[in-house]
Design an enzyme around this catalytic site. Structure first.
Site, short mmCIF file in Angstrom:
data_model
loop_
_atom_site.label_atom_id
_atom_site.label_comp_id
_atom_site.label_asym_id
_atom_site.label_seq_id
_atom_site.Cartn_x
_atom_site.Cartn_y
_atom_site.Cartn_z
N THR A 38 -10.63 -25.57 16.44
CA THR A 38 -11.70 -26.48 16.30
C THR A 38 -11.51 -27.20 17.84
O THR A 38 -12.62 -27.50 18.37
CB THR A 38 -11.87 -27.30 15.33
OG1 THR A 38 -11.59 -26.39 14.12
CG2 THR A 38 -12.97 -27.96 15.19
N LYS A 54 -9.38 -32.56 11.18
CA LYS A 54 -9.27 -31.63 12.65
C LYS A 54 -10.99 -32.00 13.25
O LYS A 54 -10.74 -31.79 14.55
CB LYS A 54 -8.93 -30.43 12.29
CG LYS A 54 -9.71 -29.59 11.34
CD LYS A 54 -10.88 -28.75 11.99
CE LYS A 54 -11.74 -28.02 10.91
NZ LYS A 54 -12.68 -26.97 11.52
#
Length: 336
Positions: free
Chosen positions: A250, A193
């Site tokens: 994120t 990610k």
């Protein structure tokens, strides 16, 4: 029940988790590579270098002596930057009690071996420790955990009893911990990610809007899921906190260091210039190399990861990268 915890790593995440444990009344010691950080924790009850603005529990202590940090610990939290975990935990290994509960909160894939932290720790620690290791991941900015904002994470382990013990150690009224047996899914979701977040930052830095962000995040999740399945992960894990939850945070959150790197790349700054101005580590930069190599090794198609790698290390212009992604051969999202 945990009575003494050793936290290996005094960065933002290590400090936030150490403070959480200390706030529960657990005797907690942080090992810091940097003497000034240890001094600030011991004498000022603060870590302004990595977790500025957060008052730390008066009981929380820090040391630069690994043997002192490990002494009497029944829980060890490994939370160094992923590229130094092998070196640091090899240093810790001789001082760890046999059968200690080990929890890893580092996110990354080692460049040379293409191992996640599960494999790295198995290499440097005895099986009595590494076989029941736990891996903590999920949407959790350190600063917000430090402020006591409600947060939910996942702890994965191949050993259910160890996962339950780790859950009990970290669970609070504002820090909710779910358990899982899917170590591969939790580790890969938390690592890759960061690469997708760099791409999300790039499209923001280039001035694109919500359409582009939504497409990028959705297709990024598809890439993570393909790689996860090739590595034995359960796709349900990647639809949960350690997958889409962490990815959304994120890619979209203003506190994301990886997203920040991407934003600056999209605005035309060089990688060296960006990293030269950062105090904390953006894990996605190193992970872009290993995720790309892992995709090649497993035969998994990951065009966003490939584009991020080439922007970071092969001089690919961001606008050309977006054009290449949009002009790929048309295909079905899924069929049947």
């Amino acid at each position: 029940m945990t009575s003494r915890a050793a936290v290996v790593g005094a960065g933002s995440w290590g400090t936030a988790l150490a403070n959480l444990l200390a706030g529960k009344g657990i005797d907690t010691v942080v090992w810091s590579f940097e003497p000034d950080v240890a001094d600030a924790i011991n004498h000022g009850h603060a870590n302004s270098k990595y977790l500025d603005g957060i008052s730390l529990a008066p009981s929380l202590r820090a040391t630069t002596d690994m043997a002192e940090a490990m002494r009497g610990a029944d829980l060890v939290l490994s939370v160094s930057p992923s590229h130094v975990v092998r070196q640091v935990m090899a240093q810790a290994a001789p001082h760890m009690a046999d059968g200690v509960l080990l929890v890893s909160a580092s996110k990354g894939i080692e460049n040379e071996s293409l191992m996640t932290m599960d494999g790295v720790l198995a290499d440097v620690l005895p099986p009595s420790v590494s076989d029941s290791a736990c891996f903590l991941s999920g949407p959790s900015f350190a600063l917000e955990v430090g402020k006591g904002f409600p947060t939910a994470v996942t702890i994965a382990s191949k050993n259910q009893d160890a996962a339950n013990r780790a859950q009990a150690a970290f669970q609070t009224s504002v820090f909710r911990v779910y358990t899982s047996s899917d170590v591969a899914g939790v580790e890969l979701g938390g690592s890759v990610k960061n690469v997708i977040a760099i791409a999300a930052g790039v499209v923001e830095g280039m001035g694109f809007g919500f359409n582009t962000q939504a497409a990028l995040i959705t297709r990024g999740l598809a890439e993570i899921t393909r790689l996860g399945q090739a590595m034995g992960a359960d796709p349900r894990t990647l639809a949960g906190l350690a997958g889409i939850g962490d990815l959304m945070l994120t890619c979209m959150g203003g506190l994301s260091r990886n997203r920040t790197v991407g934003v600056e790349l999209g605005r035309g700054r060089s990688l060296d210039d960006i990293l030269g101005g950062m105090v904390m580590v953006a894990e996605g930069v190193r992970t872009a190399r290993s995720a790309r190599d892992l995709a090649h090794r497993t035969g998994v198609e990951m065009p966003i990861v490939e584009a991020v790698h080439d922007m970071l290390f092969a001089g690919l212009d961001p606008r050309r990268a977006v054009e290449q992604l949009m002009l790929r051969e048309p295909k079905a999202e899924h069929w049947g």
